[in-house]
Motif scaffolding. Structure first.
Motif: not given
Length: 245
Positions: A59-64, A154-164
């Motif tokens: 939830w913190f990744l999504k909100e902050q 770099p393709h769509d400026n989306g957030i890249v999150r770690p696979d953890v």
């Protein structure tokens, strides 16, 4: 102590199928801090108004995301870390064609860096990252962060999150089921560098039906009666002695 090391070495030599189940203590000697010890990350001041457990949650990744990634890159990512005596010893066993499966709670990829191939990562890896928008995969070394420190695709400026696996998320069910199967068929189980306090990883030991279960840990752990042999020492010391004997 020496007699226990000799006994452990003999068990390893005689075993046909070994499972090594490692926790944070496996990587601390590579300079990567653990979470729950007295000096661990969860007992340190995060520098924020939030607790560390909250910061590394889904939830913190999504909100902050800015605060999440600032904390994440400072405290959870160690690209300069190198394998230590434990990682190297296990890789050497596999190179000698020992049937050994490594189940790890760590996210640093050091077992693979040492040369081990049969590695099951219960909590994922910082080395793999995925764009939340398009699903593109990125290794850690190519991540591009914006001016707020957030990795962007770099393709769509989306957030890249770690696979953890973050707090609030389930473990990888494929890795978990494969781990259960590996423990169930092993004749030697070595549990190392973990307090066995976190579910469901700590439940894996109950699937073991083999000849001997070993516990290697610097401090006492829960349920010591589950093990046939306990060596209470640093893992670096134990595995250096194993190599020398």
């Amino acid at each position: 102590m020496q007699n226990k090391i000799i006994k452990l070495k003999k068990l390893i030599e005689q075993s046909n199928s070994i499972v090594f189940f490692g926790g944070a203590g496996v990587s601390t000697e590579s300079g990567i801090p653990d979470f729950r010890s007295a000096d661990g990350l969860f007992n340190q001041d995060s520098g924020q108004t939030y607790q560390p457990e909250d910061i590394v949650s889904d939830w913190f990744l999504k909100e902050q995301p800015e605060l999440f990634f600032n904390y994440y890159f400072e405290h959870l990512v160690y690209p300069e870390a190198v394998p230590n005596a434990t990682h190297l010893y296990l890789a050497e066993l596999e190179a000698k064609e020992k049937d050994i499966t490594i189940i790890t709670q760590n996210i640093d990829g050091l077992h693979q860096a040492a040369g081990s191939e049969k590695v099951l990562e219960l909590h994922g890896s910082t080395l793999r990252n995925t764009c939340l928008t398009c699903g593109e995969n990125y290794p850690l070394r190519v991540l591009r962060q914006d001016d707020k420190g957030i990795p962007r695709c770099p393709h769509d400026n989306g957030i890249v999150r770690p696979d953890v696996v973050l707090y609030g998320e389930m473990l990888d069910q494929t890795a978990l089921s494969m781990s259960m199967a590996a423990v169930e068929k092993a004749d030697l189980l070595i549990v190392a560098g973990t307090s066995l306090s976190v579910y469901p990883a700590n439940s894996l030991i109950h699937y073991f039906k083999g000849e001997a279960s070993i516990l290697l840990n610097r401090t006492p752990v829960q349920h010591p009666a589950l093990f046939d042999l306990i060596i209470q020492d640093s893992l670096g010391s134990i595995f250096k002695q194993l190599k020398e004997n």
